[in-house]
Design a protein around this motif. Structure first.
Motif, PDB file in Angstrom:
ATOM      1  N   GLN A 225       0.821  -1.210   0.000  1.00 31.24           N
ATOM      2  CA  GLN A 225       0.000   0.000   0.000  1.00 31.24           C
ATOM      3  C   GLN A 225       0.859   1.266   0.000  1.00 31.24           C
ATOM      4  O   GLN A 225       0.391   2.336  -0.400  1.00 31.24           O
ATOM      5  CB  GLN A 225      -0.919  -0.002   1.224  1.00 31.24           C
ATOM      6  N   LEU A 226       2.104   1.126   0.442  1.00 29.04           N
ATOM      7  CA  LEU A 226       3.003   2.282   0.546  1.00 29.04           C
ATOM      8  C   LEU A 226       3.920   2.431  -0.657  1.00 29.04           C
ATOM      9  O   LEU A 226       4.575   3.460  -0.810  1.00 29.04           O
ATOM     10  CB  LEU A 226       3.873   2.151   1.807  1.00 29.04           C
ATOM     11  N   THR A 227       3.987   1.420  -1.491  1.00 26.62           N
ATOM     12  CA  THR A 227       4.962   1.421  -2.578  1.00 26.62           C
ATOM     13  C   THR A 227       4.320   1.567  -3.951  1.00 26.62           C
ATOM     14  O   THR A 227       5.016   1.533  -4.962  1.00 26.62           O
ATOM     15  CB  THR A 227       5.796   0.128  -2.542  1.00 26.62           C
ATOM     16  N   THR A 228       3.024   1.737  -4.003  1.00 25.95           N
ATOM     17  CA  THR A 228       2.360   1.924  -5.282  1.00 25.95           C
ATOM     18  C   THR A 228       2.704   3.297  -5.870  1.00 25.95           C
ATOM     19  O   THR A 228       2.754   4.302  -5.132  1.00 25.95           O
ATOM     20  CB  THR A 228       0.833   1.787  -5.135  1.00 25.95           C
ATOM     21  N   PRO A 229       2.956   3.381  -7.164  1.00 26.36           N
ATOM     22  CA  PRO A 229       3.266   4.685  -7.788  1.00 26.36           C
ATOM     23  C   PRO A 229       2.125   5.689  -7.682  1.00 26.36           C
ATOM     24  O   PRO A 229       2.335   6.889  -7.860  1.00 26.36           O
ATOM     25  CB  PRO A 229       3.536   4.311  -9.253  1.00 26.36           C
ATOM     26  N   SER A 230       0.922   5.191  -7.381  1.00 29.10           N
ATOM     27  CA  SER A 230      -0.241   6.089  -7.275  1.00 29.10           C
ATOM     28  C   SER A 230      -0.482   6.584  -5.850  1.00 29.10           C
ATOM     29  O   SER A 230      -1.505   7.216  -5.582  1.00 29.10           O
ATOM     30  CB  SER A 230      -1.495   5.372  -7.791  1.00 29.10           C
ATOM     31  N   LEU A 231       0.461   6.335  -4.947  1.00 25.98           N
ATOM     32  CA  LEU A 231       0.289   6.761  -3.559  1.00 25.98           C
ATOM     33  C   LEU A 231       0.109   8.273  -3.479  1.00 25.98           C
ATOM     34  O   LEU A 231       0.869   9.047  -4.069  1.00 25.98           O
ATOM     35  CB  LEU A 231       1.512   6.350  -2.734  1.00 25.98           C
ATOM     36  N   THR A 232      -0.886   8.703  -2.720  1.00 22.46           N
ATOM     37  CA  THR A 232      -1.146  10.126  -2.491  1.00 22.46           C
ATOM     38  C   THR A 232      -1.120  10.411  -0.998  1.00 22.46           C
ATOM     39  O   THR A 232      -1.170   9.494  -0.173  1.00 22.46           O
ATOM     40  CB  THR A 232      -2.527  10.540  -3.041  1.00 22.46           C
ATOM     41  N   GLY A 233      -1.060  11.682  -0.664  1.00 29.43           N
ATOM     42  CA  GLY A 233      -1.116  12.056   0.730  1.00 29.43           C
ATOM     43  C   GLY A 233      -2.405  11.603   1.380  1.00 29.43           C
ATOM     44  O   GLY A 233      -2.418  11.186   2.545  1.00 29.43           O
ATOM     45  N   GLU A 234      -3.496  11.659   0.638  1.00 31.57           N
ATOM     46  CA  GLU A 234      -4.792  11.264   1.195  1.00 31.57           C
ATOM     47  C   GLU A 234      -4.807   9.789   1.559  1.00 31.57           C
ATOM     48  O   GLU A 234      -5.279   9.403   2.639  1.00 31.57           O
ATOM     49  CB  GLU A 234      -5.903  11.569   0.186  1.00 31.57           C
TER      50      GLU A 234
END
Length: 446
Positions: A225-234
């Protein structure tokens, strides 16, 4: 059953969480950059597929041995010991006759001489773990065990050795190439305290027959969940690791400079020692950080818990529980009246009651507390715990403005120790040692 972070008694209302939560987008950007550049293999685990294949190929080799002697220190040993005690407790129980893991993680002549005298060399595999190949506490023992194996096994000595070290360089890599010793790599950019789910911890886990696939899968469940390229602040603000990081940083800003790790899963007690190194070595820098304090329920209710409850109000607590521990035997029905409250109850109910009582008492006495409620005491849950706390530590360091991946202060002591042994160079350290040793001492008999 789900794994839960219970924030009810975390004292969020008394902490300035907002200033750290507002940096979630900044942290998400940094995570994307660092994982994309391969600098956080603890989270991305790019080595996982190759490691599983290597471990599968290693099984026939390991099955030839009854004993594994692990030479390692700090992060090269703490994770392995935590896994051993959590998932192979039978080694410490009466009548054990299966494989045995022995961990030489100190400069302990008593222990080393016992290993040399009592372990059968032909049925023992010596596993030396050092990423750099230059850790003298570990490599020094390797020299002695190498000579021991040569004495007993002659030219076949290298067949009872296994090295876990850098894939390309260092003294131990040279030993691999010179003698053809079996070896597994420690991935680049993977510090010792973050390495338990690499070959460092998985080799001894495999030897003892643990479910290594579940361990690694549990970690990946949290880390993916932390390493996806789509990670956002939200999305990051919804992840338990960032929530723990913001809480930890806010606690330190309020003067809470001790973090208790209270384990109410008895077999998981050594995860407290693993966490202590992780938290202390990552965050204790530049005059900052909080001191980790491992504690075991219920044992430490009868010792250090007095300080937790009624000492300086500078302590917060990660409180680890599992409601699904074994129930154990029942208390007898014919107990004296003063113990009637446990008649016919399961023995295992007692630790749940003690845990609840201590958790409530800590909260009542002003100790900010987050409960880590594990759905099971299984390898998958252990993998999730390792990833959660590792990620939380990294993020806490970033929020504090320090580097959670180095340990500069530790290196000074290592250089001074080498100077004391008259290693080449280190002239400045040798001069400092001489001044220290020749200074007037205030000596008093007791």
């Amino acid at each position: 059953m789900a794994d839960i972070l219970d924030w009810t008694n975390s004292s969020l209302e008394n902490l300035d969480m907002a200033s750290f939560e507002a940096r979630a987008e900044e942290m998400a950007v940094r995570l994307r950059e660092e994982t994309g550049a391969g600098r956080l293999p603890f989270l991305t685990m790019p080595y996982a597929t190759a490691l599983k294949k290597q471990l599968e190929e290693l099984k026939p080799f390991l099955k030839k041995f009854d004993h594994m002697l692990l030479l390692g220190i700090g992060g090269s040993a703490l994770g392995a010991r935590a896994l051993q005690q959590a998932f192979f407790p039978q080694q410490d129980q009466p009548g054990h006759s299966g494989p045995s893991l022995w961990i030489a993680d100190n400069i302990d002549a008593y222990a080393l001489e016992a290993y040399l005298a009592k372990l059968p060399p032909e049925k023992t595999v010596v596993v030396t773990v050092s990423k750099s190949g230059g850790t003298i506490e570990t490599v020094g023992q390797y020299f002695i065990l190498k000579k021991w194996m040569q004495h007993h096994l002659g030219d076949e000595w290298h067949k009872n050795m296994l090295l876990v070290t850098d894939e390309k360089q260092g003294f131990l890599r040279g030993e691999v190439e010179t003698y053809g010793i079996t070896a597994l790599p420690v991935p680049d950019n993977l510090g010792g305290r973050y390495s338990v789910l690499s070959a460092v911890g998985m080799v001894p886990a495999l030897f003892l027959g643990m479910d290594i696939n579940s361990l690694m899968a549990g970690a990946q469940e949290v880390a993916d969940q932390l390493t996806t390229p789509s990670l956002t602040g939200e999305t990051l603000t919804e992840h338990g690791s960032f929530q723990l990081a913001a809480w930890g940083a806010a606690l330190m800003d309020k003067g809470f400079d001790e973090m208790i790790f209270f384990a109410y899963i008895p077999l998981w007690a050594s995860f407290g020692d693993w966490f202590a190194q992780l938290w202390a070595e990552s965050l204790g820098k530049e005059g900052k950080g909080s001191q980790p304090v491992p504690a075991l329920g219920v044992t430490d209710q009868h010792s250090v818990n007095q300080m937790f409850m009624d000492g300086v109000r500078n302590k917060a607590c990660l409180f680890m529980t599992c409601p699904n521990l074994p129930t154990g035997p029942k208390f007898p029905a014919d107990l004296p009246d003063q113990f009637s409250y446990v008649r016919d109850k399961d023995f295992g109910e007692l630790i749940q009651a003690e845990g609840l009582g201590t958790r409530m008492a800590l909260s009542t006495n002003g100790v900010p507390l987050v409960e880590l409620r594990m759905g099971a005491d299984s390898p998958r849950q252990a993998g999730k715990l390792i990833a959660l706390l590792g990620a939380a530590t990294i993020l806490t360091g970033w929020l504090m403005g320090i580097n959670p991946l180095d340990q500069p202060a530790v290196e000074l002591g290592k250089r001074l120790a080498k100077a004391r042994m008259n290693a080449d160079g280190l002239e400045g350290e040798k001069a400092d040692l001489n001044a220290f040793l020749t200074a007037d001492r205030d000596l008093r008999e007791f």
